[in-house]
Design an enzyme around this catalytic site. Structure first.
Site, short mmCIF file in Angstrom:
data_model
loop_
_atom_site.label_atom_id
_atom_site.label_comp_id
_atom_site.label_asym_id
_atom_site.label_seq_id
_atom_site.Cartn_x
_atom_site.Cartn_y
_atom_site.Cartn_z
N ARG F 101 20.55 24.29 -15.62
CA ARG F 101 19.34 25.02 -15.21
C ARG F 101 18.10 24.12 -15.24
O ARG F 101 17.27 24.13 -14.33
CB ARG F 101 19.15 26.23 -16.14
CG ARG F 101 18.02 27.15 -15.81
CD ARG F 101 18.26 28.01 -14.57
NE ARG F 101 17.73 27.39 -13.36
CZ ARG F 101 18.38 27.32 -12.23
NH1 ARG F 101 19.59 27.80 -12.09
NH2 ARG F 101 17.82 26.73 -11.18
N LYS F 136 -4.97 20.61 -7.84
CA LYS F 136 -4.49 22.00 -8.03
C LYS F 136 -2.99 22.02 -8.28
O LYS F 136 -2.22 22.51 -7.44
CB LYS F 136 -4.81 22.84 -6.78
CG LYS F 136 -6.27 23.15 -6.59
CD LYS F 136 -6.47 24.26 -5.55
CE LYS F 136 -7.94 24.37 -5.19
NZ LYS F 136 -8.19 25.36 -4.13
N LYS F 168 -18.95 16.57 -6.70
CA LYS F 168 -18.85 17.87 -6.03
C LYS F 168 -20.20 18.57 -6.02
O LYS F 168 -21.15 18.12 -6.67
CB LYS F 168 -17.83 18.75 -6.76
CG LYS F 168 -16.45 18.13 -6.85
CD LYS F 168 -15.41 19.20 -7.14
CE LYS F 168 -14.03 18.61 -6.95
NZ LYS F 168 -12.99 19.64 -6.91
N GLU F 198 -18.29 14.78 -2.01
CA GLU F 198 -17.95 15.98 -1.24
C GLU F 198 -19.17 16.37 -0.41
O GLU F 198 -20.25 16.58 -0.97
CB GLU F 198 -17.60 17.08 -2.25
CG GLU F 198 -16.81 18.24 -1.72
CD GLU F 198 -16.50 19.25 -2.82
OE1 GLU F 198 -15.66 18.96 -3.69
OE2 GLU F 198 -17.15 20.32 -2.82
N ASP F 219 -15.87 18.81 3.62
CA ASP F 219 -15.29 19.99 3.00
C ASP F 219 -15.60 21.26 3.79
O ASP F 219 -16.76 21.63 3.97
CB ASP F 219 -15.84 20.13 1.56
CG ASP F 219 -15.05 21.14 0.77
OD1 ASP F 219 -13.82 21.23 0.98
OD2 ASP F 219 -15.65 21.86 -0.06
#
Lengths: 279, 279, 279, 279, 279, 279
Positions: F101, F136, F168, F198, F219
């Site tokens: 597994r 992510k 960002k 960004e 973006d």
């Protein structure tokens, strides 16, 4: 290292050091070197030094390539000449290039400590005194530093706070007197543990002698005071000189007849020896 | 340390250092000092130096006594005079006596590195060049050494093998040529990663420039070659001088117009600064 | 535990013990008890005993609920009567029910060791001999067993292989003779480390005395031989009796005048004391 | 141990136990024994016992010397006579002398538990009841204790709080009633988890039977009540007797027809078996 | 998570996730954001979903800034609308910017699993069947996935290989027959452990029923066979359907009367829900 | 994995995954399978896919049985047809059944990511744009996800917060302007680190270009704005499109001439590929 046990502790520290350097991957080697490429490399000393750390060097490469082959020409504690080869290693090119820096970081520091310790010990050859280290070591690198002192001909001091008692001025102050501090220690510890007392003057030496301290440290005393202390103690305790220990003061300190001279210089000021890896 | 993340990594290393020293117990302090005894201690510099490691010193004592109180007089990167107090701490006497050595082992080494870096950086004040470090660091102590370089006014190099590409002679040899090594690297890495190429002569500089390396290291070149290299590169790549960097060669190296001068001396040869803890 | 340092090591072992029991979750308590339910519980001894482990009990519950409140009625080393309360704790019902077994597993074993040690020590009250422990401890539980011996009035032996030398028959055999083994040890160790030699007969006692062993163990000797050994040694080494130590032989062993009597019985045969937690 | 997985968990615990004993080094063996010295040693039982822990003994020495050779004469669960050899090991003298104590600490405790469990199980031979253990185990040693119970012929209980539900008086009290506690548990757990309910009287037995508990524990009941409970339950739940289980009460408890008898005595009161290592 | 114990295991995994992302430092935030800057941020769902993981989100930020403040608007298991705020957090700007990605990585995956589980469970509302998960989970993320299934209204299956028996075709083959495999299992396990048997046809169902398996899995059977199996079993074992479970087959599977329907889709195919953090 | 270093980090994560599944033991396999039973198993893909994770599959079984034998038919990155065998393994039946597994959990997820990445990359074949990933990722599974993206023909983005700067909107807001944020970053970081900015509109693109950002992220821009941005940037920075990336929008995004297209879909929405193990 000399002890089998060390394998577990030392292995963890060496893996940790590799992880510190490699992190999520050796970008350069992974991109450029094929997995099946082989290399032979010489570990060569660019200066005369006392070598220490050969087993660690092997351990670094063994972790990266369990099939690595070694030819080792000297033992830890041996003195090599400038330009002399310490070892030849052959195996995976990736392992050699990825491990090079970490392996050298160990052996360069360890050999520097062995070399400096050896110089200190040689400098007092006519005397019985042995050079010993302190707890002023690099955090998480003590086991390698202590080992290197021994490889360089020095004698180890206690490893940490847990394997011997050392009563310092702050303990004396907190307890009220040297005698009180000694008695508290004596009462609480194992019969297998020695007690060392730090003394700063002849009165304290007498007090330490009176309570039967195992070791009396003569801390930052003048040469004359140390001589007098050694005479007073007269073999009834081990004597250890400490403070202002440099290559130039060493001889006169040893001449006082002390048993041990402790100094952080051999570990803290040793720097690195230029040992390189050549393909 | 500056980053919150560091808290986790740095905390682990500091706890590991305390365990290295304390092991199964601080025999002396446990025997002599009562749990309810309090102390106030001064952290004092016996020499002028650039301080680094105040947060680590606090972390050591916070781990041993979460109620410890601090008065801090300087920040990391500040220069203190001989005899100046860095901090006053007060709290559990046991915590102070047990943590003293580990705390000082950190701040003494870190401040020595900041101090030496600062000297190097000051020595080339008239020039634009920045002092930067290398990967020749003490195993498992790199994060503290890199931080101290920054505290001393230096500029950090890559942290390890994972955060930038550095193509060295061995990679070039394995790939067949500098250009081939560069192309292999370029092909395999993230667009977020810079490529530095180590060059040993003007031909290699031209080849590195031709492939558009981000950074060109001028390794062990003469001052004249470095000057010529800087002119050829003409701002189309970052330049970094390396090799034979000492306080005496520093000025002439900087005078070649290079952007960065990297040296292991600032971390490997810094030794320790005499910072003490007085009750 | 008495040492601050212990907090780190002991805390790890206590968390490990909780993980051993709770694994992926306390199914019963999670299903039945609400997070906001509160409880008050008494820690009560069903038998008279010497208590040890109160700090560990608190540590277990502190880890599960940092807001837990405690009323503590006795100290480690105190003797409680049958039915006497040791502590009252109040806080999260989940924390109390989940931690109950682990907390009791510590305090039941630790108090049993303290109790048995106390019985042994009381049994030889007229004599100077101190009861001491051995390395025959439960793996990964030694620090708690050694602490409990001390809480019960015993005196600790060395903690492990690393904090004192103990030359046993196998070492003597491997080295060629007791004297050779002693000299090899002396040569290699720190001046801060004591050497204990295991002897099995009067000849070996004399040999150990002759090399100036710090501690001479009289192993499995007859009462007469021990008496003779103590007379021969005459205070020039610490004496430690070992072998066949039971509550019934204890008195005659102590009557020989030995300084220490070591026995694994106080840790290995103590079992558990019935201490319970009542809501 | 029987499971491959155990290798990882058990290996960590065995390494941890070695580190506990060896710390920064086996001072005695390192000083006296040469790395190339070889030894052959017998593991011999000084008393008749049921052996458990042979694989752990091997694991201890394998970690210290991967080349160690073994002759094994018995399997876990076998009964050996007084003086019978369990195994002969040969290899590095350092490994044997350094690992001896840790290896014996495991096998002595594990065999004592297997031996006592075997005695308990034999004592109720005429009945169907199986002896089973509890969670009253030594912290961080449970996996070895549970394994030894099985080696001695006992049947394992749940491993911890995570692999079965056990509703005790405190849970019942907190939920309001046995039935409410059962329903809360049933609602929240996996369909793969069994529910055991602790009962103290016949009324509770009926209530537990009524909610269809998988296992009903008869806690501290009289022999008569247990008999009645078994009749009422009539095979519709597994029955487990608990409380006041000693070698002398065992037979009458088993005669009530219960399926399992759980007792902490087999793990907590077993002590150690005298198994030695002879060169 | 619901269990206090989880705090230890879950905390370790969350710290590990932060270290995975932050490594030797958040270069951007460390360079641009001052330590004393504060921020308030909204956690907002861009889509309707069943929320899971709020405690983990808090844990991430608590680790980075113990002074972080939270306003929480929903509980795990609640359904939020598109654009609805889940929480407002305020505290150190560095902590919020450094932790944002890790926090969202947890809650986005966890909420997606809760949402999909909820859809599956809603789809079979008229039937008694409960949706349950499998061991086909993301390595080292199972505890979060299992928790999310429960938050979404599903019922948990066994956690791993250690808390229930599941006899699969390979075990049956190795043992010789289903009955032999069952008996071997029964003989070796605790009376607290359930046995589930995987069956592929009616004959195997009968064999499983005959040996009294606690749970009978109907694996990859036709709807008709499942119906027949449920009738034959007739409540004498728990039934679990498995194989070919999709939103479109779910209803007919549930209509067969099975107790549980297990599927990896709810964990493996859930993807992520778009939950964002807005300053 | 490609890097030797990975062995240490990856090995730890694989052992951790095995411990997560096996816990205190594989009850079923331990009860039913004998230690000396051998098996041969095929790893077979039930669907066409791009394979990734073969080395991890081997690592899982190597940990459980170091003697396992492998026949491997494909390499990571190869496309297999439905029903094609990936590998045949033979060795201990216990190891195969216990590890099945966990091994499949790795290779199923990794191959799904490689397959989806490959689809994305193939979809934009006529253009120069490369598919790249994001942060992510599943907590504690990133190294496997990033590796799989590469196996599927994608190009890796930065690994975490520590190996490149990404400015960002939140950083820009906190600093006051894009230019101020850039300058703060530039001043504080190593010369070996790239800076990505960004941008959300053409003005920001111009500002980023003006400060000489290494990489400019476009973006959530319209196709027209992206085209314009690419023209303005004109090769003076690397361009990266982000936002609304799906298989259907991919082509028009690539047609704008951007260098990279980053998307979390290839890791977050890939699910698992049905790869099975057949005896």
């Amino acid at each position: 290292m000399s002890s089998m046990l060390h394998n577990q502790i030392v292995k963890k520290l060496v893996i940790q050091a590799l992880e510190e350097d490699i992190g999520s991957g050796d970008l350069t080697t992974d991109a450029i070197i094929r997995s099946d490429q082989k290399l032979t490399a010489k570990i060569n000393s660019r200066l005369s030094c006392t070598v220490a750390g050969i087993d660690i060097l092997k351990l670094v490469f063994d972790i990266l390539d369990p099939e690595m082959k070694y030819e080792i020409f000297v033992n830890d504690g041996n003195i090599v000449e400038k330009g002399q080869n310490i070892a030849i290693i052959s195996g995976s090119a990736k392992a050699i290039l990825t491990g090079e820096r970490t392996a050298l970081n160990f052996i360069q520091r360890m050999s520097a400590i062995a070399t400096l310790t050896n110089q200190y010990q040689q400098a007092i050859k006519p005397y019985k005194a042995k050079i010993t280290d302190t707890r002023k070591t690099t955090p998480n690198f003590r086991i390698f530093e202590k080992y290197s002192v021994k490889a360089g001909g020095g004698s180890p001091h206690r490893f940490g706070l847990y394997d011997a008692i050392m009563i310092k001025d702050n303990h004396i102050q907190a307890a009220g007197s040297l005698t009180k501090a000694y008695l508290l220690a004596k009462e609480n510890i194992s019969h297998t543990t020695k007690i060392e007392v730090e003394t700063e003057n002849i009165d304290q030496v007498k007090e330490a002698l009176n309570v039967c301290a195992d070791i009396i440290m003569l801390d930052n005393m003048t040469i004359d005071d140390m001589k007098q202390a050694v005479q007073i103690i007269n073999g009834n305790a081990i004597t250890e000189a400490s403070g202002n220990v440099t290559l130039s003061t060493l001889n006169s300190i040893a001449s006082t007849g002390v048993d041990y001279i402790s100094t952080s210089a051999i570990t803290a000021q040793a720097g690195i020896v230029d040992i390189g890896l050549d393909i």
